[in-house]
Structure formats: C-alpha cells, structure tokens
Write a protein that holds these residues in place. Structure first.
Motif, mmCIF file in Angstrom:
data_model
loop_
_atom_site.group_PDB
_atom_site.id
_atom_site.type_symbol
_atom_site.label_atom_id
_atom_site.label_comp_id
_atom_site.label_asym_id
_atom_site.label_seq_id
_atom_site.Cartn_x
_atom_site.Cartn_y
_atom_site.Cartn_z
ATOM 1 N N SER A 7 0.829 -1.209 0.000
ATOM 2 C CA SER A 7 0.000 0.000 0.000
ATOM 3 C C SER A 7 0.861 1.255 0.000
ATOM 4 C CB SER A 7 -0.907 0.015 1.233
ATOM 5 O OG SER A 7 -1.777 -1.079 1.213
ATOM 6 N N GLY A 8 1.903 1.261 0.781
ATOM 7 C CA GLY A 8 2.814 2.403 0.816
ATOM 8 C C GLY A 8 3.515 2.608 -0.509
ATOM 9 N N GLY A 9 3.924 1.523 -1.132
ATOM 10 C CA GLY A 9 4.559 1.622 -2.435
ATOM 11 C C GLY A 9 3.614 2.160 -3.489
ATOM 12 N N PHE A 10 2.391 1.680 -3.473
ATOM 13 C CA PHE A 10 1.398 2.151 -4.443
ATOM 14 C C PHE A 10 1.071 3.624 -4.229
ATOM 15 C CE2 PHE A 10 -3.063 2.595 -5.872
ATOM 16 C CZ PHE A 10 -2.851 2.338 -7.222
ATOM 17 N N ALA A 11 0.890 4.014 -2.979
ATOM 18 C CA ALA A 11 0.591 5.423 -2.682
ATOM 19 C C ALA A 11 1.756 6.324 -3.079
ATOM 20 C CB ALA A 11 0.280 5.581 -1.193
ATOM 21 N N GLY A 12 2.971 5.914 -2.787
ATOM 22 C CA GLY A 12 4.142 6.696 -3.165
ATOM 23 C C GLY A 12 4.297 6.794 -4.669
ATOM 24 N N PHE A 13 4.022 5.698 -5.364
ATOM 25 C CA PHE A 13 4.101 5.693 -6.823
ATOM 26 C C PHE A 13 3.096 6.676 -7.420
ATOM 27 C CE2 PHE A 13 3.157 4.121 -11.067
ATOM 28 C CZ PHE A 13 4.418 3.854 -11.569
ATOM 29 N N LEU A 14 1.868 6.627 -6.934
ATOM 30 C CA LEU A 14 0.841 7.532 -7.452
ATOM 31 C C LEU A 14 1.153 8.996 -7.151
ATOM 32 C CD1 LEU A 14 -2.579 5.769 -6.834
ATOM 33 C CD2 LEU A 14 -1.397 6.164 -8.983
ATOM 34 N N ILE A 15 1.499 9.277 -5.925
ATOM 35 C CA ILE A 15 1.748 10.664 -5.534
ATOM 36 C C ILE A 15 2.928 11.246 -6.315
ATOM 37 C CG2 ILE A 15 2.523 12.133 -3.632
ATOM 38 C CD1 ILE A 15 0.841 10.305 -1.785
ATOM 39 N N ALA A 16 4.024 10.502 -6.375
ATOM 40 C CA ALA A 16 5.201 11.014 -7.079
ATOM 41 C C ALA A 16 4.953 11.092 -8.585
ATOM 42 C CB ALA A 16 6.408 10.131 -6.790
ATOM 43 N N GLY A 17 4.263 10.109 -9.147
ATOM 44 C CA GLY A 17 3.980 10.122 -10.577
ATOM 45 C C GLY A 17 3.065 11.257 -10.982
ATOM 46 N N ILE A 18 2.014 11.463 -10.211
ATOM 47 C CA ILE A 18 1.074 12.549 -10.515
ATOM 48 C C ILE A 18 1.746 13.905 -10.335
ATOM 49 C CG2 ILE A 18 -1.042 13.671 -9.700
ATOM 50 C CD1 ILE A 18 -2.137 10.829 -9.180
ATOM 51 N N THR A 19 2.543 14.039 -9.298
ATOM 52 C CA THR A 19 3.256 15.303 -9.077
ATOM 53 C C THR A 19 4.238 15.580 -10.210
ATOM 54 O OG1 THR A 19 3.071 14.997 -6.691
ATOM 55 C CG2 THR A 19 4.698 16.576 -7.460
ATOM 56 N N SER A 20 4.928 14.558 -10.653
ATOM 57 C CA SER A 20 5.875 14.731 -11.745
ATOM 58 C C SER A 20 5.151 15.090 -13.048
ATOM 59 C CB SER A 20 6.688 13.452 -11.924
ATOM 60 O OG SER A 20 7.681 13.614 -12.895
ATOM 61 N N TYR A 21 3.997 14.492 -13.266
ATOM 62 C CA TYR A 21 3.199 14.822 -14.456
ATOM 63 C C TYR A 21 2.708 16.262 -14.383
ATOM 64 C CZ TYR A 21 -0.642 14.742 -17.808
ATOM 65 O OH TYR A 21 -1.485 15.033 -18.832
ATOM 66 N N TRP A 22 2.269 16.667 -13.206
ATOM 67 C CA TRP A 22 1.741 18.021 -13.002
ATOM 68 C C TRP A 22 2.820 19.082 -13.233
ATOM 69 C CZ3 TRP A 22 2.025 21.363 -8.393
ATOM 70 C CH2 TRP A 22 1.171 22.446 -8.485
ATOM 71 N N VAL A 23 4.055 18.772 -12.830
ATOM 72 C CA VAL A 23 5.164 19.698 -13.024
ATOM 73 C C VAL A 23 5.536 19.788 -14.510
ATOM 74 C CG1 VAL A 23 7.611 20.040 -12.510
ATOM 75 C CG2 VAL A 23 6.055 19.409 -10.701
ATOM 76 N N GLY A 24 5.282 18.739 -15.274
ATOM 77 C CA GLY A 24 5.540 18.767 -16.704
ATOM 78 C C GLY A 24 6.798 18.041 -17.137
ATOM 79 N N HIS A 25 7.213 17.057 -16.375
ATOM 80 C CA HIS A 25 8.401 16.291 -16.750
ATOM 81 C C HIS A 25 8.099 15.380 -17.937
ATOM 82 C CE1 HIS A 25 10.206 16.668 -12.447
ATOM 83 N NE2 HIS A 25 10.476 17.725 -13.193
#
Length: 75
Positions: A7-25
């Motif tokens: 669960s922690g891995g999935f939550a971290g993956f989603l949060i970091a992935g969405i944040t990186s997408y939002w920043v425009g990487h």
C-alpha cells in the motif's frame, strides 16, 4: 505487513507520478520519480506500521500488568 508495504509503495508511486506529471516532466523522468516515490512510500509505511504495532503491544502489556498486579487498597 506485506499489505502495508504494498500500500505504501502504491501510494508513493501515485503521488510522485502525478506530481511529476503536473510539473511537466518527460515520460522517462516521470517513471523515475514514481519509482523513487514507490520505494520511499513503502519504507515510510513499513516504519509507521512498526511504530504503530510497538505502541499497541506496549499498551496491551501495560494493561495486562496493571490487571495482574494485586490491589493494595488501605482501609
């Protein structure tokens, strides 16, 4: 414990992935950020779980010791 780690891995993956997408990487950078977020999230959830279980265990042992102690009421 495995569920908490996943669960922690999935939550971290989603949060970091969405944040990186939002920043425009770019896509490769988003995947790298998400992978690092997955590792960090899993380790943080595992640490939190051990702290939580230790606290519950100490509470149960303290209650058991208090119940087993003879009462010393003075009349």
């Amino acid at each position: 414990m495995k569920f908490v780690f996943l669960s922690g891995g999935f939550a971290g993956f989603l949060i970091a992935g969405i944040t990186s997408y939002w920043v425009g990487h770019e896509a490769d950078r988003m995947l790298f950020d998400a992978a690092v977020g997955c590792l960090v999230g899993a380790l943080l959830f595992r640490w939190f779980w051990t702290v939580l279980v230790r606290g519950i265990r100490e509470t149960i042992l303290a209650r058991h010791a208090a119940a087993a102690a003879p009462s010393t009421k003075v009349k």
